[in-house]
Design an enzyme around this catalytic site. Sequence first.
Site, short mmCIF file in Angstrom:
data_model
loop_
_atom_site.label_atom_id
_atom_site.label_comp_id
_atom_site.label_asym_id
_atom_site.label_seq_id
_atom_site.Cartn_x
_atom_site.Cartn_y
_atom_site.Cartn_z
N ASP A 48 1.60 -0.63 9.48
CA ASP A 48 1.94 0.58 10.18
C ASP A 48 3.48 0.79 10.14
O ASP A 48 3.70 2.16 9.70
CB ASP A 48 1.35 0.19 11.64
CG ASP A 48 1.43 1.57 12.48
OD1 ASP A 48 1.25 2.64 11.89
OD2 ASP A 48 1.03 1.52 13.47
N ILE B 89 0.90 -1.12 0.12
CA ILE B 89 0.07 0.15 -0.25
C ILE B 89 0.85 1.11 0.06
O ILE B 89 0.56 2.45 -0.41
CB ILE B 89 -1.01 -0.05 1.33
CG1 ILE B 89 -2.32 0.97 0.99
CG2 ILE B 89 -0.35 0.40 2.51
CD1 ILE B 89 -3.43 0.79 1.87
N GLY C 291 3.96 -4.73 10.69
CA GLY C 291 3.01 -4.70 9.71
C GLY C 291 2.99 -3.63 8.89
O GLY C 291 3.72 -2.83 8.59
N SER D 144 -7.07 -5.14 10.81
CA SER D 144 -7.23 -6.23 11.92
C SER D 144 -6.81 -7.80 11.44
O SER D 144 -6.78 -8.49 12.36
CB SER D 144 -8.78 -6.34 12.33
OG SER D 144 -8.54 -4.99 13.28
N THR D 145 -6.36 -7.99 10.09
CA THR D 145 -6.20 -9.16 9.79
C THR D 145 -4.69 -9.78 9.95
O THR D 145 -4.51 -11.02 9.73
CB THR D 145 -6.55 -9.65 8.32
OG1 THR D 145 -5.68 -8.89 7.44
CG2 THR D 145 -7.99 -9.15 8.14
N GLY D 146 -3.96 -8.83 10.47
CA GLY D 146 -2.57 -9.32 10.80
C GLY D 146 -2.31 -9.74 12.27
O GLY D 146 -2.88 -10.57 12.70
N VAL D 147 -1.50 -8.76 12.88
CA VAL D 147 -1.35 -9.05 14.31
C VAL D 147 -2.54 -9.03 15.20
O VAL D 147 -2.45 -9.59 16.14
CB VAL D 147 -0.44 -7.80 14.92
CG1 VAL D 147 -0.37 -7.86 16.35
CG2 VAL D 147 0.77 -7.69 13.99
N TYR D 148 -3.58 -8.44 14.67
CA TYR D 148 -5.12 -8.29 15.42
C TYR D 148 -5.80 -9.42 15.33
O TYR D 148 -6.75 -9.67 15.94
CB TYR D 148 -5.60 -6.99 15.33
CG TYR D 148 -5.01 -5.72 15.80
CD1 TYR D 148 -3.91 -5.91 16.78
CD2 TYR D 148 -5.62 -4.49 15.96
CE1 TYR D 148 -3.35 -4.87 17.50
CE2 TYR D 148 -5.18 -3.37 16.48
CZ TYR D 148 -4.00 -3.27 17.28
OH TYR D 148 -3.52 -2.29 18.03
N ASN E 49 -2.51 1.65 16.00
CA ASN E 49 -3.04 1.18 17.33
C ASN E 49 -3.57 2.39 17.99
O ASN E 49 -3.23 3.65 17.45
CB ASN E 49 -1.90 0.63 17.99
CG ASN E 49 -0.57 1.27 18.08
OD1 ASN E 49 -0.56 2.57 18.42
ND2 ASN E 49 0.62 0.84 17.54
#
Length: 170
Positions: free
Chosen positions: A35, A12, A33, A118-122, A25
């Site tokens: 971020d 991205i 990720g 939200s589909t990575g670390v979260y 966060n």
Amino acid sequence: MNKVIEVIEGDITTVQVDAIVNAANEQLAGGGGVDGAIHRAGGPTIMAECREIGSCPTGQAVMTNGGKLPADKVIHTVGPVWSGGNQKEAELLASCYRNSLILAEEYQLKRIAFPNISTGVYGYPKKEAARIAVQTVEDTLRNLDYVEEVVFVCFDEENESIYKESLGHN
Ligand code: AR6
């Protein structure tokens, strides 16, 4: 007015749109990720503005400059941490997409790119997250004047095919 929803596989930070969305966060403190990738590619002006803003509750969105990114702006939204599905995760994830688009509309931006929030670390299950993303974007776009185009930027092939299927692009 005609609205466009696209799906691409890629990074991205390389996408040229009016704003890219960051999966941040609540502390807007940066991290791993997408971020981490956005702050690395965009440089320190983005974090400087994050510090001025301070924080962002889960489900909400804030806007900063895009630094050295090809995108003009970064919309930082905070996705829910997946905790089994009974902690309002679906509502909060939908709020991320909705509030990011409403913020873009306030700034009269036309083209917005989203990662798979939200589909990575979260840990949010990918298919369920994609269903919410697509439905919320379709519903919200109908009521906006300035925002014309949304690009879902998938970092992996699995998400790309999930999104294409959800949108009927296969
Ligand atoms: N371009 C597009 N998508 C990416 C990129 C990239 N360059 N890098 C990763 N992804 P995550 P979250 C995908 O973990 O689950 C951070 O530390 C990735 O494959 O970035 O919302 C924050 O600071 C996944 O599909 O975000 C928070 O603490 C998606 O982006 C926390 O992680 C989201 O994965 C947020 O967790």
